[in-house]
Design an enzyme around this catalytic site. Structure first.
Site, PDB file in Angstrom:
ATOM      1  N   ASN A 151       0.806  -1.221   0.000  1.00 48.27           N
ATOM      2  CA  ASN A 151       0.000   0.000   0.000  1.00 48.27           C
ATOM      3  C   ASN A 151       0.841   1.273   0.000  1.00 48.27           C
ATOM      4  OD1 ASN A 151       0.498  -1.300   2.592  1.00 48.27           O
ATOM      5  ND2 ASN A 151      -0.517   0.458   3.537  1.00 48.27           N
ATOM      6  N   SER A 199     -11.253  -4.755  -0.956  1.00 45.74           N
ATOM      7  CA  SER A 199     -11.917  -3.628  -0.303  1.00 45.74           C
ATOM      8  C   SER A 199     -12.642  -2.779  -1.336  1.00 45.74           C
ATOM      9  CB  SER A 199     -10.876  -2.770   0.424  1.00 45.74           C
ATOM     10  OG  SER A 199     -11.428  -1.519   0.769  1.00 45.74           O
ATOM     11  N   HIS A 201     -13.758   0.489  -1.160  1.00 48.58           N
ATOM     12  CA  HIS A 201     -13.430   1.916  -1.316  1.00 48.58           C
ATOM     13  C   HIS A 201     -12.051   2.140  -1.925  1.00 48.58           C
ATOM     14  CE1 HIS A 201     -10.575   2.834   2.073  1.00 48.58           C
ATOM     15  NE2 HIS A 201     -10.989   1.660   2.451  1.00 48.58           N
ATOM     16  N   CYS A 326      -3.568   5.107   7.639  1.00 52.04           N
ATOM     17  CA  CYS A 326      -3.920   4.553   8.935  1.00 52.04           C
ATOM     18  C   CYS A 326      -2.914   4.936  10.006  1.00 52.04           C
ATOM     19  CB  CYS A 326      -4.006   3.034   8.849  1.00 52.04           C
ATOM     20  SG  CYS A 326      -5.206   2.480   7.641  1.00 52.04           S
TER      21      CYS A 326
END
Lengths: 393, 393
Positions: A151, A199, A201, A326
């Protein structure tokens, strides 16, 4: 605003909203109900399941379990395995997994519910396959998990080889494919895999919806019990509109994936301009553009405080990220970058930009100018190489 | 269509949709992001947290943890307690808990991770408090869970006394308040409670969102780890629009609760008409209307196959339920009704009608007529008292 944080979340596609709205307004029936008004929701969910299955080339739609998001999907795969694997099992991961997997494995290891072995990556962000193989050759290693794409850096992990090694050793193989699905082809039949997390979104679908793909030949012990929804694999009244949205987003993603070279071309232009025009800028992760997600650029700006740069860029209207969204608020430098062998100083001087198919040529041109200006401001204040915190205004 | 299945799910309030849409269209930033576009989502979530907290009179908004729904909320309370209570703990529930709690406790008991004691209810659907007290007086009983209102019969359980007994014995007290919140006042400060579960779609909010209220003095061990959202108590990118929707629904619910006597009046008229005009019809659960949710009527139609009646009513445009929507497809009669001491035959001849503030006088009038017609058709085919399956056309 120039939105360059699509690995954190994406804009809902208008077609997705349009597909969702009827299920939020008029067709609100409970899919578990026996009457027609409920059954129409059930059928719409079936269609969404087919759309999600098609995107990752699942053997059948029944392999898709809808969840509340990537976090729950990954958790379900892990918790399920923990519940049926023998008590002395070892779970093998990479050192750069998303915190969902990293923290869960850490917590279970601490409680001595499993053994956890982490396999390191090289400076390119690529898995050390020899180490992976060695860990998995131990007989108690029964679960292997490797993200499809990182990510933070966008590096595409060598899932093909890692999955083959896991299979040869008889281990369960799970992939956190949250960042990859919708950006690059993810074909769950191309490798010997048991499960993969998705996921909504992250691919222009809604927040609060995700899916776990589970190979039809694999075991799945549910975590959420009760109503028996999702074929007894995930109870709870279905998020009908969210599911429809994820299905539609999956359908639309096929076109974006087909045009990923255009996406990569735009990203490469963005990256080359910054590499060429700001002294010392370097890419974090492999410099081979094709070995990264076509939308991601994680850059090191020497002598520039990353947080300070983010503040200036926010003021200039650019959204980007100091690593993973996050971890914002945390003062520690990115685990991913430090595990790749970069210094803490480099990690703190790095910023992630992530594009989408909605990012325009003009936005990229303007972003390059604005980033150059912001870096110049910070470099005027700070001598190159310094690690002092940048201006706060 | 006349929708009388509001305990299964409710129509999204237009004001809720309106509140959600900006967060689905333009304001799609990740609430964990450091830039303004993310922070505005963070602030909107804070407002929703205040709205949810206000509805149940929480001590502070921080006691609200947003989840993916009632199932996850209940699961979180249970799984959290299991992780920190001593290994030999006994969990005490009623025999009529929702399947979420019932099945989870059953599964954990089977794996010998806990002891499970179920306290029975009387024919009114009310908890046997002496038995509750006796079970909790055993020293190893450390967790007590009782639903606020039963989803099938609408019976309001005696949470006040049950919570006081649990407190006197030093047990943790959780309430599955999913069916009660939004219909009747639920004040978490009025009883000594540790946690309570809420669902968005039961109170004209969206599906796929819920909340767990946790007393600020109580422990909560998270299940979903990773990004650290929800103050490290429930990781996963926030379902921003869903959360905003739940907040708005909670705000709107205050008005519906204030007017619950009107709701009960309409339900009572509906119920009285059927009791008076169809021979032998009886209420399942207490006949004291005020001891039930103001919207729920679970009725026994002697000699009428419940499934057959549902089919005829569906054809006539009436949505209602054979018990809990979640159990549709299952051939077993309602556990709730049989645990109340009713026969399997009675359970199979029972239908749940659940109104909402959207149900009109005219709809109730028409529903009474249509239900009478449908029952008459089935009674012509079948002699009274028979338990043969009704016509399938």
């Amino acid at each position: 605003m120039i939105y360059l944080d699509n690995n954190a979340t994406t804009k809902l596609a208008p077609e997705v909203l349009e597909a969702m709205l009827p299920w939020m307004v008029d067709h609100y029936g409970n899919p578990s109900a026996g009457y027609r008004f409920g059954k129409e929701a059930r059928r719409a969910i079936d269609t969404a399941r087919e759309q999600a299955a098609a995107l990752i080339n699942a053997h059948s739609p029944e392999e898709i379990i809808f969840t509340s998001g990537g976090t729950e999907s990954n958790h379900l795969a892990l918790a399920s395995a923990l519940s049926w694997l023998p008590p002395d099992s070892t779970f093998v991961s990479s050192t750069i997994e998303h915190s969902v997997i990293h923290e869960w494995l850490g917590a279970q290891a601490e409680k001595e519910r499993l053994s956890w072995e982490q396999v390191s990556v090289n400076e390119d962000g690529q898995l050390h396959l020899d180490e992976w193989s060695e860990q998995l050759s131990r007989s108690e290693s029964r679960f292997a998990t490797l993200m499809w794409a990182n990510n933070e850096t966008g590096v595409l992990l060598d899932v093909e080889k890692a999955a083959a090694i896991a299979e040869s050793q008889g281990a369960y193989f799970h992939s956190d494919a949250v960042q990859a699905v919708g950006k690059v082809p993810v074909d769950v039949q191309s490798h010997p895999m048991q499960s993969a997390a998705i996921s909504g979104h992250k691919l222009h679908g809604p927040k609060g919806i995700g899916a776990l793909w589970v190979n039809r030949h694999s075991r799945l012990h549910p975590v959420l019990l009760g109503g028996g929804q999702e074929n007894n694999r995930r109870s709870g009244t279905e998020n009908v509109a969210g599911i429809i949205g994820l299905g539609k987003a999956a359908e639309l993603a096929q076109a974006h994936i087909a045009r990923r070279e255009e996406q990569q071309g735009l990203r490469d232009r963005f990256e080359s301009a910054l590499l060429g025009e700001i002294e010392g800028v370097e890419v974090n992760g492999t410099t081979e553009p094709a070995r990264r997600l076509p939308n991601t650029s994680n850059l090191y700006f020497p002598g520039v405080d990353g947080e300070g740069l983010l503040i200036l860029l926010d003021q200039a209207g650019i959204c980007c990220s100091p690593g993973s969204a996050c971890s914002t608020g945390a003062v520690t430098p990115s685990r991913v970058l430090t595990q790749m062998g970069y210094s803490r100083a480099r990690a703190k001087s790095s910023v992630r930009f992530s594009l989408s198919h909605l990012t325009t040529e003009d936005e990229v041109t303007e972003a390059i100018t604005l980033i150059k200006e912001a870096v110049k401001k910070l470099q005027i204040v700070l001598p190159t190489g310094s690690r002092v915190v940048g201006p706060r205004r």
